[in-house]
Design a protein around this motif. Structure first.
Motif, short mmCIF file in Angstrom:
data_model
loop_
_atom_site.label_atom_id
_atom_site.label_comp_id
_atom_site.label_asym_id
_atom_site.label_seq_id
_atom_site.Cartn_x
_atom_site.Cartn_y
_atom_site.Cartn_z
N THR A 178 0.84 -1.20 0.00
CA THR A 178 0.00 0.00 0.00
C THR A 178 0.88 1.25 0.00
OG1 THR A 178 -0.06 0.12 2.41
CG2 THR A 178 -1.75 -1.25 1.33
N GLU A 179 0.27 2.39 -0.26
CA GLU A 179 1.02 3.65 -0.22
C GLU A 179 1.63 3.86 1.15
OE1 GLU A 179 1.80 5.76 -2.62
OE2 GLU A 179 0.88 4.33 -4.02
N ARG A 180 0.91 3.46 2.17
CA ARG A 180 1.44 3.62 3.54
C ARG A 180 2.66 2.73 3.76
NH1 ARG A 180 -0.98 1.37 9.05
NH2 ARG A 180 0.40 2.47 10.50
N GLU A 181 2.61 1.50 3.27
CA GLU A 181 3.75 0.60 3.41
C GLU A 181 4.95 1.12 2.64
OE1 GLU A 181 2.23 -3.91 3.95
OE2 GLU A 181 1.37 -2.88 2.21
N LEU A 182 4.71 1.63 1.44
CA LEU A 182 5.80 2.18 0.64
C LEU A 182 6.43 3.38 1.33
CD1 LEU A 182 4.16 1.95 -2.90
CD2 LEU A 182 6.15 0.64 -2.11
N ALA A 183 5.58 4.23 1.91
CA ALA A 183 6.08 5.43 2.59
C ALA A 183 6.86 5.09 3.85
CB ALA A 183 4.92 6.35 2.94
N ALA A 184 6.63 3.90 4.41
CA ALA A 184 7.30 3.51 5.65
C ALA A 184 8.74 3.06 5.43
CB ALA A 184 6.52 2.38 6.33
N ILE A 185 9.10 2.75 4.20
CA ILE A 185 10.44 2.21 3.95
C ILE A 185 11.54 3.19 4.33
CG2 ILE A 185 12.03 1.43 2.16
CD1 ILE A 185 9.67 0.09 0.77
N ASP A 186 11.40 4.44 3.95
CA ASP A 186 12.44 5.43 4.25
C ASP A 186 12.64 5.64 5.76
OD1 ASP A 186 13.22 5.78 1.66
OD2 ASP A 186 12.07 7.62 1.33
N PRO A 187 11.57 5.90 6.53
CA PRO A 187 11.80 6.04 7.97
C PRO A 187 12.32 4.77 8.63
CG PRO A 187 9.45 6.10 7.47
CD PRO A 187 10.17 6.21 6.18
N LEU A 188 11.91 3.62 8.12
CA LEU A 188 12.42 2.37 8.67
C LEU A 188 13.90 2.18 8.37
CD1 LEU A 188 9.48 -0.14 8.07
CD2 LEU A 188 10.41 0.58 10.28
N GLN A 189 14.39 2.79 7.30
CA GLN A 189 15.82 2.75 7.02
C GLN A 189 16.60 3.38 8.18
OE1 GLN A 189 17.24 1.30 4.39
NE2 GLN A 189 16.01 1.61 2.55
N ARG A 190 16.08 4.47 8.71
CA ARG A 190 16.74 5.14 9.83
C ARG A 190 16.63 4.31 11.10
NH1 ARG A 190 15.00 11.35 10.12
NH2 ARG A 190 16.58 11.23 11.76
N VAL A 191 15.48 3.69 11.29
CA VAL A 191 15.31 2.81 12.45
C VAL A 191 16.29 1.65 12.38
CG1 VAL A 191 13.71 1.19 13.57
CG2 VAL A 191 12.89 3.44 12.81
N PHE A 192 16.48 1.13 11.17
CA PHE A 192 17.41 0.02 10.97
C PHE A 192 18.82 0.40 11.42
CE2 PHE A 192 20.61 -1.82 8.05
CZ PHE A 192 20.50 -3.16 8.42
N ARG A 193 19.26 1.60 11.09
CA ARG A 193 20.60 2.03 11.46
C ARG A 193 20.74 2.16 12.97
NH1 ARG A 193 23.39 0.28 7.32
NH2 ARG A 193 22.34 0.86 5.39
N VAL A 194 19.70 2.62 13.63
CA VAL A 194 19.73 2.67 15.10
C VAL A 194 19.82 1.26 15.67
CG1 VAL A 194 18.41 3.27 17.18
CG2 VAL A 194 18.55 4.88 15.27
#
Length: 227
Positions: A178-194
């Motif tokens: 969904t658009e929401r899932e697609l939009a979540a990828i970028d912020p989750l990239q930052r979470v991943f680094r943490v």
């Protein structure tokens, strides 16, 4: 170890370093703390795009549950130990964690639709023949989490064609992101680094040394400015 919470492993390469020292990260230890992986608990079948999964594997958390993951991996202890060696990096780590927690809340990442994910869908677990995917290995980290997180683990920023191909096939099957899932990828990239920093702060006090270059590299990729 926490009861039946669940930790989504993000320190895939960090795990290899820990094993070199004969220590498995907490999320790979058995419930008695003695074995890597532990027993595989049954996971109830979730529907893609349906209600959030309510039953997790023991030893796993949803990746963006930074509070639970921090408690599980002794984040506070790691920060204290790092501060004794590099107070500047400890301050940076705390700032990155605070920003990531705010990002999770603002983007509602914890309420993304859940599915059963591989948990380590990355190049070292994929086999190719003539540029075609012919095999996937290492399913010990299968657990419920968001599909967006699976793409983060797959390092989709390095291979955007992965997302394009997935969407094409998923659309044919009636289950596109969904658009929401697609939009979540970028912020989750930052979470991943943490999460990667978290893994380093867990291993440092146990192995007797911090991988400072790795910590600096991951903190730089969180998008948090150095204090």
């Amino acid at each position: 170890m926490p009861g039946d919470q669940a930790l989504s492993r993000t320190a895939d390469r960090g795990r290899s370093r820990l094993r070199e020292h004969g220590t498995a990260p907490p999320h790979e230890q058995g419930l008695d703390g003695t074995g890597a992986g532990g027993r595989a608990d049954p996971v109830r079948r979730p529907a893609v795009g349906g209600d959030p999964v309510r039953d997790q594997r023991q030893g796993f958390f949803q990746a963006c549950d930074l509070e639970a993951m921090g408690a599980f991996q002794d984040w506070d202890r790691g920060v204290v130990a790092l501060r004794a060696e590099r107070p500047d990096l400890a301050d940076w780590a705390e700032a990155a964690m605070a920003e990531a927690e705010q990002l999770v809340a603002e983007s509602n990442l914890s309420t993304l639709p859940q599915s059963v994910v591989h948990g380590d869908f990355a190049e070292w677990n994929l086999h190719f023949t003539d540029d075609r995917l012919t095999g996937i290995i290492d399913f010990d980290l299968v657990h419920p989490d968001s599909r967006a997180w699976e793409f983060v683990i797959a390092r989709v920023h390095r291979s955007p064609g992965l997302l394009t191909g997935y969407q094409r096939t998923a659309t044919e099957l009636g289950i596109p992101l969904t658009e929401r899932e697609l939009a979540a990828i970028d912020p989750l990239q930052r979470v991943f680094r943490v999460n990667m920093v978290m893994a380093e702060l867990w291993s440092g006090p146990r192995t007797g040394r911090f991988d400072v270059p790795m910590i600096e590299r991951q903190l730089a990729r969180t998008g948090t400015a150095k204090p």
